[in-house]
Design a protein around this motif. Structure first.
Motif, PDB file in Angstrom:
ATOM      1  N   PHE A 179      -9.152  -2.389  -7.141  1.00 25.15           N
ATOM      2  CA  PHE A 179      -8.267  -2.065  -6.020  1.00 25.15           C
ATOM      3  C   PHE A 179      -7.455  -3.282  -5.593  1.00 25.15           C
ATOM      4  CE2 PHE A 179      -7.543  -2.082  -1.402  1.00 25.15           C
ATOM      5  CZ  PHE A 179      -6.739  -0.953  -1.281  1.00 25.15           C
ATOM      6  N   ASN A 180      -8.094  -4.449  -5.534  1.00 19.49           N
ATOM      7  CA  ASN A 180      -7.437  -5.649  -5.017  1.00 19.49           C
ATOM      8  C   ASN A 180      -6.588  -6.386  -6.047  1.00 19.49           C
ATOM      9  OD1 ASN A 180      -8.349  -6.348  -2.091  1.00 19.49           O
ATOM     10  ND2 ASN A 180     -10.212  -5.610  -3.084  1.00 19.49           N
ATOM     11  N   ARG A 181      -6.894  -6.230  -7.330  1.00 17.43           N
ATOM     12  CA  ARG A 181      -6.223  -7.023  -8.367  1.00 17.43           C
ATOM     13  C   ARG A 181      -4.702  -6.866  -8.363  1.00 17.43           C
ATOM     14  NH1 ARG A 181      -8.190 -11.241 -10.613  1.00 17.43           N
ATOM     15  NH2 ARG A 181     -10.037 -10.232 -11.514  1.00 17.43           N
ATOM     16  N   PRO A 182      -4.153  -5.648  -8.219  1.00 16.12           N
ATOM     17  CA  PRO A 182      -2.681  -5.525  -8.296  1.00 16.12           C
ATOM     18  C   PRO A 182      -1.954  -5.955  -7.027  1.00 16.12           C
ATOM     19  CG  PRO A 182      -3.828  -3.446  -8.830  1.00 16.12           C
ATOM     20  CD  PRO A 182      -4.804  -4.336  -8.160  1.00 16.12           C
ATOM     21  N   ALA A 183      -2.674  -6.206  -5.933  1.00 13.99           N
ATOM     22  CA  ALA A 183      -2.030  -6.443  -4.641  1.00 13.99           C
ATOM     23  C   ALA A 183      -1.274  -7.764  -4.619  1.00 13.99           C
ATOM     24  CB  ALA A 183      -3.075  -6.419  -3.526  1.00 13.99           C
ATOM     25  N   ALA A 184      -0.119  -7.758  -3.979  1.00 12.69           N
ATOM     26  CA  ALA A 184       0.635  -8.997  -3.789  1.00 12.69           C
ATOM     27  C   ALA A 184      -0.104  -9.940  -2.840  1.00 12.69           C
ATOM     28  CB  ALA A 184       2.024  -8.677  -3.230  1.00 12.69           C
ATOM     29  N   LYS A 185      -0.916  -9.387  -1.972  1.00 11.69           N
ATOM     30  CA  LYS A 185      -1.752 -10.188  -1.064  1.00 11.69           C
ATOM     31  C   LYS A 185      -3.016 -10.562  -1.826  1.00 11.69           C
ATOM     32  CE  LYS A 185      -4.360  -9.679   3.286  1.00 11.69           C
ATOM     33  NZ  LYS A 185      -3.679 -10.405   4.369  1.00 11.69           N
ATOM     34  N   THR A 186      -3.120 -11.799  -2.273  1.00 12.64           N
ATOM     35  CA  THR A 186      -4.250 -12.208  -3.107  1.00 12.64           C
ATOM     36  C   THR A 186      -5.448 -12.648  -2.287  1.00 12.64           C
ATOM     37  OG1 THR A 186      -3.353 -14.461  -3.206  1.00 12.64           O
ATOM     38  CG2 THR A 186      -2.735 -12.926  -4.986  1.00 12.64           C
ATOM     39  N   SER A 189       1.786  -5.769   1.353  1.00 11.34           N
ATOM     40  CA  SER A 189       1.443  -5.923  -0.047  1.00 11.34           C
ATOM     41  C   SER A 189       0.807  -4.735  -0.726  1.00 11.34           C
ATOM     42  CB  SER A 189       0.541  -7.136  -0.255  1.00 11.34           C
ATOM     43  OG  SER A 189      -0.243  -7.431   0.816  1.00 11.34           O
ATOM     44  N   ASN A 190       0.049  -3.916  -0.009  1.00  6.44           N
ATOM     45  CA  ASN A 190      -0.465  -2.706  -0.666  1.00  6.44           C
ATOM     46  C   ASN A 190      -0.986  -1.710   0.349  1.00  6.44           C
ATOM     47  OD1 ASN A 190      -2.911  -4.283  -0.180  1.00  6.44           O
ATOM     48  ND2 ASN A 190      -3.955  -2.846  -1.528  1.00  6.44           N
ATOM     49  N   ARG A 191      -0.965  -0.460  -0.072  1.00  3.64           N
ATOM     50  CA  ARG A 191      -1.499   0.607   0.757  1.00  3.64           C
ATOM     51  C   ARG A 191      -3.020   0.608   0.677  1.00  3.64           C
ATOM     52  NH1 ARG A 191       2.224   3.889   2.747  1.00  3.64           N
ATOM     53  NH2 ARG A 191       4.296   4.001   1.788  1.00  3.64           N
ATOM     54  N   GLY A 192      -3.658   1.218   1.676  1.00  2.78           N
ATOM     55  CA  GLY A 192      -5.105   1.339   1.694  1.00  2.78           C
ATOM     56  C   GLY A 192      -5.508   2.468   2.620  1.00  2.78           C
ATOM     57  N   ALA A 193      -6.800   2.633   2.793  1.00  3.18           N
ATOM     58  CA  ALA A 193      -7.318   3.716   3.616  1.00  3.18           C
ATOM     59  C   ALA A 193      -6.768   3.647   5.042  1.00  3.18           C
ATOM     60  CB  ALA A 193      -8.841   3.657   3.641  1.00  3.18           C
ATOM     61  N   PHE A 194      -6.526   4.832   5.619  1.00  2.00           N
ATOM     62  CA  PHE A 194      -6.055   4.932   7.002  1.00  2.00           C
ATOM     63  C   PHE A 194      -6.743   6.162   7.587  1.00  2.00           C
ATOM     64  CE2 PHE A 194      -2.259   3.442   9.614  1.00  2.00           C
ATOM     65  CZ  PHE A 194      -2.679   4.030  10.784  1.00  2.00           C
ATOM     66  N   VAL A 195      -7.678   5.936   8.514  1.00  2.62           N
ATOM     67  CA  VAL A 195      -8.524   7.006   9.051  1.00  2.62           C
ATOM     68  C   VAL A 195      -8.434   6.991  10.570  1.00  2.62           C
ATOM     69  CG1 VAL A 195     -10.835   8.015   9.095  1.00  2.62           C
ATOM     70  CG2 VAL A 195     -10.097   6.677   7.104  1.00  2.62           C
ATOM     71  N   GLY A 227       7.916  -6.793   0.111  1.00  5.53           N
ATOM     72  CA  GLY A 227       6.742  -6.622  -0.739  1.00  5.53           C
ATOM     73  C   GLY A 227       6.898  -5.446  -1.676  1.00  5.53           C
ATOM     74  N   PRO A 228       5.892  -5.206  -2.508  1.00  3.19           N
ATOM     75  CA  PRO A 228       6.005  -4.189  -3.546  1.00  3.19           C
ATOM     76  C   PRO A 228       5.968  -2.752  -3.028  1.00  3.19           C
ATOM     77  CG  PRO A 228       3.798  -5.131  -3.538  1.00  3.19           C
ATOM     78  CD  PRO A 228       4.613  -5.952  -2.587  1.00  3.19           C
ATOM     79  N   VAL A 229       5.457  -2.542  -1.813  1.00  4.14           N
ATOM     80  CA  VAL A 229       5.362  -1.169  -1.303  1.00  4.14           C
ATOM     81  C   VAL A 229       6.728  -0.648  -0.891  1.00  4.14           C
ATOM     82  CG1 VAL A 229       4.339   0.331   0.453  1.00  4.14           C
ATOM     83  CG2 VAL A 229       2.985  -1.520  -0.544  1.00  4.14           C
ATOM     84  N   ASP A 230       7.459  -1.456  -0.125  1.00  2.00           N
ATOM     85  CA  ASP A 230       8.768  -1.046   0.381  1.00  2.00           C
ATOM     86  C   ASP A 230       9.435  -2.260   1.003  1.00  2.00           C
ATOM     87  OD1 ASP A 230      10.928   0.528   1.026  1.00  2.00           O
ATOM     88  OD2 ASP A 230       9.760   2.039   2.114  1.00  2.00           O
ATOM     89  N   THR A 231      10.736  -2.176   1.188  1.00  2.00           N
ATOM     90  CA  THR A 231      11.497  -3.219   1.847  1.00  2.00           C
ATOM     91  C   THR A 231      12.377  -2.576   2.908  1.00  2.00           C
ATOM     92  OG1 THR A 231      11.533  -4.594  -0.147  1.00  2.00           O
ATOM     93  CG2 THR A 231      13.155  -5.088   1.551  1.00  2.00           C
TER      94      THR A 231
END
Length: 340
Positions: free
Chosen positions: A267-274, A143-149, A52-56
């Protein structure tokens, strides 16, 4: 010093996080109930491939079916679907060290279920919003990074929480934070989850569904029901990644809600996970969703507090109708829900 970590549930979330932890040098062991996936993880010629776009990356690590596992761990990361929480927690209990903890990396309000089995002091809560999909045995899309709490259930900023935070930041999510109010983040996720379950009724992806201008009243009502219950329960909600709970509260305007929806779209538009994992459960994997552990608790908690949540209740019913094969997944379902 590397951590010794047991990942219980090596699917989209557990597989992704475990792979990054292993790449950083931590001693990671996977447990999963899908035999083909376990075989891929421990096969030196295959392993788990994160793409995916974040890392391989590709890593191999010890992996077991639950019945094959022996030993105990101080850190167990629980990454199963919420409907499997109780069974998975009972299965992992013999492998949890006396002074160890279970980290719940799940959707819904799973921490109390885990605490009932292992004890409250042996649970750390987490709220996550990064996107990943299990594609096939040994194959996961990140597919994309997001909040992690991360947060202790009693709000303490403990030494073990601080150490866990360092591990996550250094190995996986540099923007991860700790909180003294993890339940407010979990209730924030419940509000956002109602939008994702609604999206799963149709065919449009997350961004395209949220962007439908005619659906703004639906988002206002769904978000408002969860907001009102969270306030009445004296938990509150924290926002994340564009979702602003206050924008759907009684004091908010349509313009406030529109700004939050637009931010979620951005936030969601660029994600590879649609599409949401909920949509994949229904459309691709043909299995039950987590609706009874994410949306139904809002309805039930509201009822106990004298607050009716008709839109959330209807959403639960419609998801079950799709699960049962008596309702097709069409975008018109969202219009029906809005007018119900």
């Amino acid at each position: 010093m590397p951590d010794r970590i047991l990942i219980w549930g090596a699917g989209a979330i557990g597989g992704t996080l475990g792979a990054f932890l292993a790449r950083s040098g931590h001693d990671v062991t996977f447990v999963d109930v899908v035999e083909e996936h376990v075989n891929a993880l421990r096969d030196p010629a295959r392993g788990v491939r994160i793409s995916g776009p974040v890392d391989t990356l590709r890593i191999t690590a010890p992996a077991f079916m639950p019945s094959e596992l022996s030993g105990t761990w101080d850190q167990v990361y629980l990454c199963v679907k919420s409907q499997h929480t109780a069974a998975a927690t009972r299965a992992l209990l013999p492998h949890l060290a006396a002074e160890g903890y279970v980290l719940s990396l799940q959707n819904g309000l799973c921490e109390p279920l885990i605490a009932d089995i292992v004890g409250t002091r042996r649970v750390i809560g987490a709220f996550i919003n990064f996107s990943a999909d299990w594609i096939a045995p040994g194959d996961i899309l990140f597919s994309n990074r997001g909040a992690f709490v991360l947060g202790e259930l009693d709000g303490r900023i403990s030494d073990r929480l601080t150490a866990l935070h360092s591990t996550i930041r250094e190995s996986f999510e540099p923007a991860a934070i700790v909180t003294d109010s993890i339940n407010a983040y979990l209730w924030g996720k419940l509000g956002y989850a109602t939008f994702l379950f609604a999206q799963a009724l149709g065919q449009l992806g997350i961004a395209d569904c949220l962007a439908r201008p005619e659906l703004l009243p639906l988002w206002c009502t769904l978000g408002g029901e969860v907001h009102d219950v969270a306030v009445a329960a004296r938990v509150g909600q924290h926002g994340f990644n564009g979702f602003d709970p206050a924008a759907f509260g009684p004091a908010a305007s349509a313009a406030d809600a529109r700004r939050s929806v637009d931010a979620m779209v951005a936030f969601n538009r660029p994600a590879a996970k649609t599409h949401s994992g909920i949509w994949r459960d229904l459309a691709i994997r043909k299995r039950r969703t987590e609706v009874d552990f994410q949306v139904l608790p809002v309805v039930e908690t509201g009822a106990a507090l004298g607050i009716d949540c008709p839109k959330c209740r209807k959403l639960v019913a419609m998801i079950h109708e799709i699960e049962d094969g008596i309702r097709p997944m069409t975008d018109d379902n969202l219009i029906e829900l809005m007018h119900a």
